[in-house]
Design an enzyme around this catalytic site. Sequence first.
Site, PDB file in Angstrom:
ATOM      1  N   CYS A  38       0.839  -1.219   0.000  1.00  0.00           N
ATOM      2  CA  CYS A  38       0.000   0.000   0.000  1.00  0.00           C
ATOM      3  C   CYS A  38       0.870   1.263   0.000  1.00  0.00           C
ATOM      4  CB  CYS A  38      -0.967   0.006   1.186  1.00  0.00           C
ATOM      5  SG  CYS A  38      -0.155   0.241   2.786  1.00  0.00           S
ATOM      6  N   SER A 125       0.148  -4.787  10.465  1.00  0.00           N
ATOM      7  CA  SER A 125      -0.667  -4.715  11.698  1.00  0.00           C
ATOM      8  C   SER A 125      -2.164  -4.816  11.372  1.00  0.00           C
ATOM      9  CB  SER A 125      -0.351  -3.447  12.496  1.00  0.00           C
ATOM     10  OG  SER A 125      -0.269  -2.298  11.704  1.00  0.00           O
TER      11      SER A 125
HETATM   12  N1  LIG Z   1       1.559 -13.898   5.036  1.00  0.00           N
HETATM   13  C1  LIG Z   1       1.988 -12.629   4.940  1.00  0.00           C
HETATM   14  N2  LIG Z   1       1.127 -11.607   5.154  1.00  0.00           N
HETATM   15  C2  LIG Z   1       1.558 -10.336   5.064  1.00  0.00           C
HETATM   16  N3  LIG Z   1       2.859  -9.982   4.801  1.00  0.00           N
HETATM   17  C3  LIG Z   1       3.749 -10.984   4.580  1.00  0.00           C
HETATM   18  C4  LIG Z   1       3.354 -12.326   4.652  1.00  0.00           C
HETATM   19  N4  LIG Z   1       4.460 -13.099   4.409  1.00  0.00           N
HETATM   20  C5  LIG Z   1       5.475 -12.277   4.199  1.00  0.00           C
HETATM   21  N5  LIG Z   1       5.078 -10.996   4.301  1.00  0.00           N
HETATM   22  C6  LIG Z   1       6.015  -9.867   4.230  1.00  0.00           C
HETATM   23  O1  LIG Z   1       6.195  -9.454   5.574  1.00  0.00           O
HETATM   24  C7  LIG Z   1       5.829  -8.093   5.735  1.00  0.00           C
HETATM   25  C8  LIG Z   1       4.778  -7.924   6.836  1.00  0.00           C
HETATM   26  O2  LIG Z   1       5.381  -7.984   8.072  1.00  0.00           O
HETATM   27  P1  LIG Z   1       4.722  -7.224   9.293  1.00  0.00           P
HETATM   28  O3  LIG Z   1       5.616  -7.468  10.448  1.00  0.00           O
HETATM   29  O4  LIG Z   1       4.460  -5.828   8.887  1.00  0.00           O
HETATM   30  O5  LIG Z   1       3.333  -8.005   9.447  1.00  0.00           O
HETATM   31  S1  LIG Z   1       2.287  -7.920  10.624  1.00  0.00           S
HETATM   32  O6  LIG Z   1       2.212  -6.539  11.082  1.00  0.00           O
HETATM   33  O7  LIG Z   1       2.719  -8.816  11.703  1.00  0.00           O
HETATM   34  O8  LIG Z   1       1.015  -8.386  10.060  1.00  0.00           O
HETATM   35  C9  LIG Z   1       5.215  -7.623   4.439  1.00  0.00           C
HETATM   36  O9  LIG Z   1       5.845  -6.393   4.224  1.00  0.00           O
HETATM   37  P2  LIG Z   1       5.148  -5.165   3.469  1.00  0.00           P
HETATM   38  O10 LIG Z   1       4.959  -5.660   2.062  1.00  0.00           O
HETATM   39  O11 LIG Z   1       6.174  -4.072   3.580  1.00  0.00           O
HETATM   40  O12 LIG Z   1       3.863  -4.826   4.144  1.00  0.00           O
HETATM   41  C10 LIG Z   1       5.555  -8.681   3.415  1.00  0.00           C
HETATM   42  O13 LIG Z   1       6.652  -8.259   2.653  1.00  0.00           O
HETATM   43  N1  LIG Z   2       1.640   7.291  -3.847  1.00  0.00           N
HETATM   44  C1  LIG Z   2       2.387   6.251  -3.514  1.00  0.00           C
HETATM   45  N2  LIG Z   2       2.679   6.036  -2.238  1.00  0.00           N
HETATM   46  C2  LIG Z   2       3.435   4.975  -1.877  1.00  0.00           C
HETATM   47  N3  LIG Z   2       3.955   4.078  -2.735  1.00  0.00           N
HETATM   48  C3  LIG Z   2       3.707   4.254  -4.044  1.00  0.00           C
HETATM   49  C4  LIG Z   2       2.922   5.337  -4.480  1.00  0.00           C
HETATM   50  N4  LIG Z   2       2.837   5.237  -5.789  1.00  0.00           N
HETATM   51  C5  LIG Z   2       3.545   4.164  -6.155  1.00  0.00           C
HETATM   52  N5  LIG Z   2       4.098   3.571  -5.109  1.00  0.00           N
HETATM   53  C6  LIG Z   2       4.925   2.346  -5.180  1.00  0.00           C
HETATM   54  O1  LIG Z   2       4.226   1.298  -4.480  1.00  0.00           O
HETATM   55  C7  LIG Z   2       5.146   0.444  -3.826  1.00  0.00           C
HETATM   56  C8  LIG Z   2       4.794   0.417  -2.353  1.00  0.00           C
HETATM   57  O2  LIG Z   2       5.678  -0.470  -1.701  1.00  0.00           O
HETATM   58  P1  LIG Z   2       6.023  -0.351  -0.168  1.00  0.00           P
HETATM   59  O3  LIG Z   2       6.299   1.062   0.219  1.00  0.00           O
HETATM   60  O4  LIG Z   2       7.086  -1.374   0.119  1.00  0.00           O
HETATM   61  O5  LIG Z   2       4.645  -0.772   0.501  1.00  0.00           O
HETATM   62  P2  LIG Z   2       4.391  -1.494   1.920  1.00  0.00           P
HETATM   63  O6  LIG Z   2       5.506  -1.089   2.846  1.00  0.00           O
HETATM   64  O7  LIG Z   2       3.068  -0.989   2.343  1.00  0.00           O
HETATM   65  O8  LIG Z   2       4.421  -2.959   1.607  1.00  0.00           O
HETATM   66  C9  LIG Z   2       6.547   1.011  -4.068  1.00  0.00           C
HETATM   67  O9  LIG Z   2       7.116   0.314  -5.155  1.00  0.00           O
HETATM   68  C10 LIG Z   2       6.266   2.463  -4.434  1.00  0.00           C
HETATM   69  O10 LIG Z   2       7.240   2.998  -5.284  1.00  0.00           O
END
Ligand SMILES: Nc1ncnc2c1ncn2[C@@H]1O[C@H](COP(=O)(O)OS(=O)(=O)O)[C@@H](OP(=O)(O)O)[C@H]1O
Ligand SMILES: Nc1ncnc2c1ncn2[C@@H]1O[C@H](COP(=O)(O)OP(=O)(O)O)[C@@H](O)[C@H]1O
Length: 222
Positions: A38, A125
């Site tokens: 997101c 979260s």
């Molecule tokens: N099953 C599953 N569900 C969600 N996310 C997953 C999962 N497995 C691995 N990942 C990766 O781990 C990141 C989420 O970790 P978090 O510590 O933020 O998760 S939580 O708050 O405990 O739900 C999350 O990072 P972000 O993409 O940055 O959100 C994923 O890259």
């Molecule tokens: N407005 C925006 N805000 C945040 N990320 C964006 C936006 N537009 C495009 N993106 C892209 O979306 C992806 C978001 O990844 P990330 O920041 O790792 O998300 P999360 O931490 O929620 O998993 C990145 O590749 C980022 O460059």
Amino acid sequence: MTNPSDIVWHDHTVDRATREKNLAQRGLVVWFTGLSGCGKSTIANELDHQLNQRSRATMLLDGDNIRHGLCAPPERLKTEHNEAFAERFGLGFGAMDREENIRRIGSVAALMASAGLITLTAFVSPYRADRDRVRTIVEAAGQSGDFLEVFVDTPLEVCETRDPKGLYKKARAGEIKNFTGISDPYEAPKHAEIHLQYRDGTTPSDQAAEVLQALIERKVFL
Ligand SMILES: Nc1ncnc2c1ncn2[C@@H]1O[C@H](COP(=O)(O)OS(=O)(=O)O)[C@@H](OP(=O)(O)O)[C@H]1O
Ligand SMILES: Nc1ncnc2c1ncn2[C@@H]1O[C@H](COP(=O)(O)OP(=O)(O)O)[C@@H](O)[C@H]1O
């Protein structure tokens, strides 16, 4: 059994007010929540940059990084500890493991806020009760208003199209279980202090600036 009353809180000579005065800011926790992809990490990282350009003292705690250490999965812990230890303390993505993940991070974030830092966190979260528990911990260590929840409200379809780590593809293929938004729930905040609604063309920098403005309005620093 350990009797909790045998563990007594120790007040320190240098208190929170002194630390905050020295830093010319108020310590608090800015809690980003939302689906994977997101934009939590990107926006929090940009906000961290904008705050540091204003010489603010900050710390950024990010899900992927914290799961390399404090909240590592059992598979990672097995390299340095025995199997029983790794199974007991390692964290995955089941509901109870996520609860413990957020509890540990919440406690660390509360300590950082007590040190006067503007503490940014970026974790999926997904459970409202877990986030609310952190709010309670943080506010108990300081005051009401020390926990700002930022809902990064990007639709699942957009997150899945971005798929920056290829995880949605794996989740759809059944290679990742309990994947938030696909095979696990996400409970959206009902009363987030800051709601970053997705709009096509809005940059991470614009969204970080929106949160920065909220901090300025709340007089977190002068
Ligand atoms: N099953 C599953 N569900 C969600 N996310 C997953 C999962 N497995 C691995 N990942 C990766 O781990 C990141 C989420 O970790 P978090 O510590 O933020 O998760 S939580 O708050 O405990 O739900 C999350 O990072 P972000 O993409 O940055 O959100 C994923 O890259
Ligand atoms: N407005 C925006 N805000 C945040 N990320 C964006 C936006 N537009 C495009 N993106 C892209 O979306 C992806 C978001 O990844 P990330 O920041 O790792 O998300 P999360 O931490 O929620 O998993 C990145 O590749 C980022 O460059």
